[in-house]
Design a protein around this motif. Structure first.
Motif, PDB file in Angstrom:
ATOM      1  N   THR A  86      82.367  60.953  30.354  1.00 55.80           N
ATOM      2  CA  THR A  86      81.848  60.759  29.003  1.00 55.80           C
ATOM      3  C   THR A  86      80.659  59.823  29.004  1.00 55.80           C
ATOM      4  N   LEU A  87      80.796  58.688  29.676  1.00 55.32           N
ATOM      5  CA  LEU A  87      79.715  57.709  29.724  1.00 55.32           C
ATOM      6  C   LEU A  87      78.478  58.295  30.392  1.00 55.32           C
ATOM      7  N   ALA A  88      78.676  58.990  31.506  1.00 56.81           N
ATOM      8  CA  ALA A  88      77.543  59.580  32.217  1.00 56.81           C
ATOM      9  C   ALA A  88      76.847  60.641  31.376  1.00 56.81           C
ATOM     10  N   ASP A  89      77.619  61.463  30.673  1.00 53.46           N
ATOM     11  CA  ASP A  89      77.013  62.516  29.862  1.00 53.46           C
ATOM     12  C   ASP A  89      76.238  61.943  28.677  1.00 53.46           C
ATOM     13  N   LEU A  90      76.767  60.898  28.067  1.00 56.37           N
ATOM     14  CA  LEU A  90      76.043  60.268  26.963  1.00 56.37           C
ATOM     15  C   LEU A  90      74.676  59.769  27.418  1.00 56.37           C
ATOM     16  N   VAL A  91      74.650  59.149  28.574  1.00 58.48           N
ATOM     17  CA  VAL A  91      73.395  58.605  29.099  1.00 58.48           C
ATOM     18  C   VAL A  91      72.478  59.723  29.575  1.00 58.48           C
ATOM     19  N   CYS A  92      73.012  60.620  30.398  1.00 60.66           N
ATOM     20  CA  CYS A  92      72.164  61.616  31.068  1.00 60.66           C
ATOM     21  C   CYS A  92      71.641  62.688  30.125  1.00 60.66           C
ATOM     22  N   GLU A  93      72.474  63.181  29.223  1.00 61.17           N
ATOM     23  CA  GLU A  93      72.014  64.233  28.315  1.00 61.17           C
ATOM     24  C   GLU A  93      70.931  63.706  27.371  1.00 61.17           C
ATOM     25  N   ASN A  94      71.092  62.474  26.913  1.00 57.67           N
ATOM     26  CA  ASN A  94      70.046  61.888  26.070  1.00 57.67           C
ATOM     27  C   ASN A  94      68.780  61.616  26.881  1.00 57.67           C
ATOM     28  N   LEU A  95      68.946  61.170  28.105  1.00 56.79           N
ATOM     29  CA  LEU A  95      67.789  60.925  28.970  1.00 56.79           C
ATOM     30  C   LEU A  95      67.047  62.230  29.251  1.00 56.79           C
ATOM     31  N   ALA A  96      67.791  63.294  29.535  1.00 59.92           N
ATOM     32  CA  ALA A  96      67.158  64.588  29.801  1.00 59.92           C
ATOM     33  C   ALA A  96      66.438  65.120  28.571  1.00 59.92           C
ATOM     34  N   HIS A  97      66.969  64.822  27.384  1.00 62.47           N
ATOM     35  CA  HIS A  97      66.358  65.319  26.145  1.00 62.47           C
ATOM     36  C   HIS A  97      65.096  64.539  25.787  1.00 62.47           C
ATOM     37  N   TYR A  98      65.162  63.226  25.897  1.00 65.92           N
ATOM     38  CA  TYR A  98      64.051  62.403  25.435  1.00 65.92           C
ATOM     39  C   TYR A  98      63.049  62.051  26.542  1.00 65.92           C
ATOM     40  N   VAL A  99      63.495  62.135  27.805  1.00 68.65           N
ATOM     41  CA  VAL A  99      62.584  61.884  28.933  1.00 68.65           C
ATOM     42  C   VAL A  99      62.785  63.020  29.939  1.00 68.65           C
ATOM     43  N   PRO A 100      62.398  64.253  29.590  1.00 66.49           N
ATOM     44  CA  PRO A 100      62.695  65.408  30.441  1.00 66.49           C
ATOM     45  C   PRO A 100      62.067  65.348  31.836  1.00 66.49           C
ATOM     46  N   SER A 101      61.033  64.540  31.996  1.00 68.80           N
ATOM     47  CA  SER A 101      60.391  64.443  33.311  1.00 68.80           C
ATOM     48  C   SER A 101      61.348  63.917  34.373  1.00 68.80           C
ATOM     49  N   VAL A 102      62.404  63.213  33.953  1.00 68.96           N
ATOM     50  CA  VAL A 102      63.359  62.673  34.922  1.00 68.96           C
ATOM     51  C   VAL A 102      64.081  63.790  35.668  1.00 68.96           C
ATOM     52  N   LEU A 103      64.110  64.980  35.085  1.00 66.83           N
ATOM     53  CA  LEU A 103      64.823  66.096  35.711  1.00 66.83           C
ATOM     54  C   LEU A 103      64.137  66.594  36.982  1.00 66.83           C
ATOM     55  N   THR A 104      62.879  66.242  37.164  1.00 70.76           N
ATOM     56  CA  THR A 104      62.201  66.641  38.404  1.00 70.76           C
ATOM     57  C   THR A 104      62.867  65.985  39.615  1.00 70.76           C
ATOM     58  N   PHE A 105      63.477  64.828  39.411  1.00 72.29           N
ATOM     59  CA  PHE A 105      64.168  64.147  40.509  1.00 72.29           C
ATOM     60  C   PHE A 105      65.504  64.812  40.833  1.00 72.29           C
ATOM     61  N   PHE A 106      65.917  65.749  39.992  1.00 65.43           N
ATOM     62  CA  PHE A 106      67.194  66.423  40.194  1.00 65.43           C
ATOM     63  C   PHE A 106      67.016  67.936  40.344  1.00 65.43           C
ATOM     64  N   GLY A 107      65.837  68.317  40.823  1.00 69.44           N
ATOM     65  CA  GLY A 107      65.625  69.701  41.234  1.00 69.44           C
ATOM     66  C   GLY A 107      64.862  70.591  40.296  1.00 69.44           C
ATOM     67  N   LEU A 108      64.487  70.119  39.108  1.00 67.11           N
ATOM     68  CA  LEU A 108      63.748  70.986  38.191  1.00 67.11           C
ATOM     69  C   LEU A 108      62.366  71.287  38.753  1.00 67.11           C
ATOM     70  N   GLY A 109      62.065  72.569  38.852  1.00 64.51           N
ATOM     71  CA  GLY A 109      60.775  72.988  39.381  1.00 64.51           C
ATOM     72  C   GLY A 109      60.775  73.251  40.872  1.00 64.51           C
ATOM     73  N   THR A 110      61.810  72.797  41.564  1.00 64.71           N
ATOM     74  CA  THR A 110      61.924  73.044  43.004  1.00 64.71           C
ATOM     75  C   THR A 110      63.180  73.863  43.305  1.00 64.71           C
ATOM     76  N   ILE A 111      64.320  73.316  42.940  1.00 58.18           N
ATOM     77  CA  ILE A 111      65.584  74.034  43.150  1.00 58.18           C
ATOM     78  C   ILE A 111      65.935  74.896  41.943  1.00 58.18           C
ATOM     79  N   PHE A 112      65.698  74.332  40.742  1.00 54.68           N
ATOM     80  CA  PHE A 112      66.084  75.010  39.503  1.00 54.68           C
ATOM     81  C   PHE A 112      64.853  75.343  38.668  1.00 54.68           C
ATOM     82  N   SER A 113      64.908  76.491  37.997  1.00 52.62           N
ATOM     83  CA  SER A 113      63.807  76.886  37.116  1.00 52.62           C
ATOM     84  C   SER A 113      64.111  76.582  35.655  1.00 52.62           C
TER      85      SER A 113
END
Length: 227
Positions: A86-113
């Motif tokens: 729960t704690l991780a999802d609250l932090v990460c989902e909001n981070l992914a929504h408001y700072v989507p560039s952080v997802l590049t560190f987790f494979g967006l654009g390389t592993i995931f489309s």
């Protein structure tokens, strides 16, 4: 487009969960549990389980609870895992929504489309780290372990538990994202919408279901402590 009534219902569910979390935080102040980490577990889990969690606490964990059956002890152990998720999802989902560039560190654009899979990867990494920390403070004090031994024991206890929780959670959110939201609303829904978070409440309950049996085995084997 999401109907206003659906949005209103989602907001109602979220407010109910928040009210229950505040109530549980108050209970933790009034009656601090023997295991300190549970002071965070109960309010965090109330965010998605709401009144059911409050009832369960008073029946099987609060002051005066006696003769707690093993099944309820397993449920408490499973909730311990759910709090980290729960704690991780609250932090990460909001981070992914408001700072989507952080997802590049987790494979967006390389592993995931698509963003959702990169977001899930980030969720899993943070949930696992959070879960191990929670497990450490549950296991190490009870077994009087050193830091290194405590971390190793926490990892053994949490990896299967948390992964099994994430299977149910991701399974439901995948169904919602790829099937239900497009079918009923004609669009996807992200963390900027209350409907997303209401769906996440249900996803967390699905996670509890898929994590319950693995927690039963972990506690029976002694890899995880009874709560």
């Amino acid at each position: 487009m999401i109907p206003p009534l659906v949005t209103a219902a989602a907001i109602g569910l979220l407010l109910l969960g928040l009210a229950c979390a505040v109530y549980m935080a108050w209970q933790m102040l009034r009656h601090p549990p023997k295991m300190a980490v549970m002071r965070f577990v109960w309010p965090l889990c109330a965010l998605f389980a709401g009144p059911v969690l409050v009832w369960f606490y008073h029946r099987y964990a609060g002051p005066g609870a006696e003769d707690v059956p093993f099944a309820a002890k397993v449920a408490k152990g499973t909730l311990h895992c759910g709090a980290g998720c729960t704690l991780a999802d609250l932090v990460c989902e909001n981070l992914a929504h408001y700072v989507p560039s952080v997802l590049t560190f987790f494979g967006l654009g390389t592993i995931f489309s698509t963003e959702i899979f990169a977001a899930w990867t980030m969720d899993y990494v943070f949930a696992l780290l959070t879960g191990i920390v929670f497990q450490y403070f549950a296991i190490a004090p009870m077994r009087n372990l050193s830091v290194g031994a405590g971390i190793k024991a926490a990892a053994k206890a949490d990896i299967l538990s948390l992964t099994s929780w994430q299977v149910g959670m991701y399974g439901f959110m995948g169904l919602a994202h790829f099937v239900l939201f497009p079918a009923f609303f004609g669009t996807t829904v992200d963390a900027g919408s209350p409907v997303f978070w209401a769906a996440m409440q249900l996803a967390m309950l699905a996670g509890f279901v898929t994590a319950y049996s693995p927690n039963w085995l972990l506690i029976r084997s002694g890899l995880k402590e009874e709560m």
